[in-house]
Structure formats: structure tokens, C-alpha cells
Design an enzyme around this catalytic site. Structure first.
Site, short mmCIF file in Angstrom:
data_model
loop_
_atom_site.label_atom_id
_atom_site.label_comp_id
_atom_site.label_asym_id
_atom_site.label_seq_id
_atom_site.Cartn_x
_atom_site.Cartn_y
_atom_site.Cartn_z
N SER A 204 8.38 -3.37 -5.58
CA SER A 204 7.44 -2.73 -6.47
C SER A 204 6.69 -3.62 -7.14
CB SER A 204 7.99 -1.66 -7.27
OG SER A 204 7.09 -1.09 -8.39
N CYS A 331 16.42 12.49 -17.74
CA CYS A 331 16.17 13.59 -18.67
C CYS A 331 15.80 14.71 -17.59
CB CYS A 331 14.91 13.33 -19.44
SG CYS A 331 14.65 14.95 -20.43
#
Length: 385
Positions: A204, A331
Site C-alpha cells: 500500500s 467499529c
């Protein structure tokens, strides 16, 4: 690094784009904007040449050939393409995929999804308290039914560095394909896919001071003929990943790869000094903490610290806007869940909920570290009062 009134200590989440990278990218938004796949005019040729130069730099970072590098939108896509490609192309009787219990969520989710689609089974390899792969468990699980093994080089939460050479050698001896998510690796160690025996490797750009929105997948040349694309379209990149390549992003990735290849070793020593300095400043401030993950084999800029009795979310909120750090929690549907990585290394719910990840980087300095430690000590004292 300071951004306005904030000290940035979340380099493993994302790194700021190096100014040298940004300067190299800018012309490709204006004068050199041609489509790199437009093969009939000079602007297309220039863009295509620039992308191939970037591909060479990314390949050089991991010891690969340029033709073995496929540009993607990031490591998440690269991981998905690696797992999909192996499972979709499988014509053998092997039906088992092994992933470590602390893999990045995109690897775990992609593995379970594609395994369900193509009739494979997934087994998670346990890790030790250090975050290292449990070698005895791995050896027992590595049978001649294993098709693919995916183990990340450097963990994104606790910074633990795996012995990829040992794992890949075991995989190779058993005839399994080895994939490595190396998104966090370049800042921590040098990697050579040939020396390590890696078949597939994901990268990345925004983890190495390059732009967001671009990554790469190394696919060993021996696998490419039967490797199906995840993204279909115009057949770009030898049919392995269709779509118009974003020239500015690829150029930025190439420059970032070149910089970290040349400066990485020196910077790692500095990161280790800074992270050690943060620990020393916390000790001087009488802050109680313990380090999660391996004490030695870890990312030099990573600190995953448990502050006993302190709720990590409350601590980070109290530190705003002064300190940028993270809990490593995921989350989902609005519900905060403790890190599965910390649970996998044996931490209880309470201990995991008291842990904070901080990571220093290229633009951190001693002054920032000292101030961060002071503010953390003050925040903990305030919460404990």
C-alpha cells in the site's frame, strides 16, 4: 509531526505524503495528464513510460520483476485479488486455507467470503502472547490439503514481525501457495520475495509516505498464466487488473518506494530511538503501562500499550485535539468492539479495552515525543482522579 495543534502518533494507520512524492506527482495532474493506455500519441506514451518507471521502483522494493507487479487501488484490493485468484483458479483437490488469527480484517473477510464461494475451508492459525505464529500449531495444521497460506509480515496493531522465511519455506515444502500482506513491512524491514520464497505479496502506498488510493500485488510469474482477474474490463496490466491506471498515484507510489528503499535502514534506527524515548518519558512521568506484542521482533515505530485501569477510548478522547493515536478497535454497525488481535494474544476484554496504539514515523521528533508523553500522563491523571 505536528498538524496545527495536534501531534500525530498514528503512522500505522496512514502516513503523510512526503513532499518529494507530492512534487513528483503534481505534473501528472496538469501537463502530463494523458491516459497511459492511449498508445497513439505522445502524452499517452509519456504517462505509460512514467507508470512503467514506477512499476520498476515498486518491484525493486521487494526484489520482484516489474512484470510481476500489478497496480491496484490499495492493499485491500490486492489482498482480495490474491485470495480470489488462488481459490477461483484452483483445479486441485486441496481445499484448506490457513490464515493467522491476527491477520488484517480485509484478509480474513476476503478469505472466508471466497472460501464459501468456491468450496474451500478456512482455518485460523493461533499466535503466541508475542503475536508470533505458534509454530507447533502451524506445523500440525499444514497438511497436503492446504492450498493457500496468508500471513502478514508486520502486524498493523501490535507491530509484531513474523518469521516469513520460515513460514514460506514450510509452505513451499508442502506445496502450498504463500501470500503475505506486507503493507506495514517496508517501514520495518527489507523484504525480497525471491529470498523469502513468497508467491504473492500485497503493498500500500499510503503506508510508506505515498498517496492514498494506490497499492500493488506481486504475483510470481509462475502463477500468472492461470491467475483470474478480480476486476474485468479493458484488459490492462496483461489482463490481470483492468481499468485506467491513475498516473499521478502510480508515480507517487514509485517515488515513495524508491525513497524508503534507499533511506529505510537509517530511518528504522531513528524510529526505534523515538519509540524508546516515548517509553522512557512515560516512565519518568510515573505512568504505569505494559507493552503488547513482541518486545524485540516488532515494528520500530510501533507501541501498543496497555494502561491498566484506564479506558482507552476515554483516554484518546481526553487527548483530543493534542494527540492523534488509536485503539485498534473495529467499529461495526455503530458498536465498538475490542481488538480481536489483542484477544488473540491472550488479553482479556478489560485489558484490551485499556490498550492504545501509538506509532511514530518519518516526521516525528524528540520534542513531539516529550510533549506527547507529558500530555498522556496528564490525561491519565485526570481520568484516574
Amino acid at each position: 509531526m505536528r498538524v496545527s495543534n495536534s501531534i500525530y502518533l498514528d503512522y500505522q494507520a496512514s502516513t503523510p505524503t512526503d513532499t518529494r512524492v507530492l512534487e513528483a506527482m503534481l505534473p501528472y495532474f496538469t501537463d502530463s495528464f494523458g491516459n497511459p493506455h492511449s498508445s497513439s500519441h505522445i502524452l499517452g506514451w509519456r504517462s505509460a513510460d512514467s507508470i512503467e518507471s514506477a512499476r520498476f521502483e515498486v518491484a525493486s522494493l521487494v526484489g520482484a520483476l516489474p512484470e510481476e507487479i500489478v497496480f491496484t487501488s490499495g492493499a485491500t484490493e490486492a489482498n482480495n485479488q490474491a485470495i480470489f485468484g488462488v481459490l477461483a483458479a484452483n483445479q486441485t483437490d486441496r481445499k484448506t486455507v490457513l490464515v493467522s488469527a491476527i491477520e488484517h480484517k480485509c484478509v480474513k473477510e476476503a478469505t472466508y467470503f471466497f472460501a464459501s464461494q468456491y468450496g474451500h475451508r478456512v482455518k485460523e492459525v493461533p499466535v503466541l502472547e508475542s503475536g508470533q505464529i505458534d509454530r507447533a500449531a502451524f506445523s500440525a495444521m499444514l497438511t497436503d490439503d492446504v492450498l493457500l497460506i496468508s500471513v502478514m509480515a508486520v502486524n498493523n496493531e501490535i507491530g509484531t514481525v513474523q518469521d516469513i522465511a520460515w513460514l514460506a519455506d514450510k509452505a513451499q515444502r508442502m506445496g502450498a501457495i504463500f501470500h503475505c500482506d506486507a503493507a506495514q513491512a517496508p517501514e520495518a524491514l527489507d523484504m525480497d520475495v525471491v529470498e523469502l520464497g513468497i508467491d504473492l505479496l500485497s503493498l500500500s502506498a499510503h503506508k510508506i509516505y505515498g498517496p492514498k488510493g494506490v497499492g500493488a500485488l506481486f504475483i510470481d510469474s509462475s502463477l500468472q498464466n492461470n491467475f483470474p482477474p478480480l476486476v474485468h474490463g479493458g484488459g490492462q496490466q496483461n489482463g490481470l487488473r483492468s481499468g485506467t491506471l491513475p498516473t499521478p498515484l502510480c508515480v507517487g507510489f514509485g517515488v515513495a518506494a524508491s525513497i524508503i528503499r534507499k533511506e529505510g535502514a537509517q530511518n528504522r534506527h531513528r524510529l526505534k530511538e523515538l519509540s524508546s524515548g516515548l517509553l522512557e518519558n512515560l516512565r519518568k512521568a510515573n505512568v504505569g503501562f505494559s507493552i503488547n506484542g513482541d518486545a524485540i521482533d516488532r515494528h520500530p515505530g510501533n507501541l501498543n500499550l496497555e494502561f491498566p485501569g484506564i479506558d482507552a477510548e476515554s483516554l484518546i478522547n481526553t487527548l483530543q485535539p493534542s494527540i492523534c493515536a488509536s485503539t485498534g478497535s473495529a467499529c461495526n454497525s455503530g458498536i465498538i468492539q475490542s481488538s480481536y488481535v489483542l484477544k488473540s494474544i491472550g488479553l482479556s476484554e478489560d485489558r484490551a479495552s485499556s490498550s492504545v496504539r501509538m506509532s511514530v514515523g518519518r516526521f516525528s521528533d524528540e520534542e513531539q515525543i516529550a510533549e506527547a508523553a507529558k500530555k498522556i500522563a496528564e490525561a491519565i491523571s485526570s481520568i484516574s482522579a
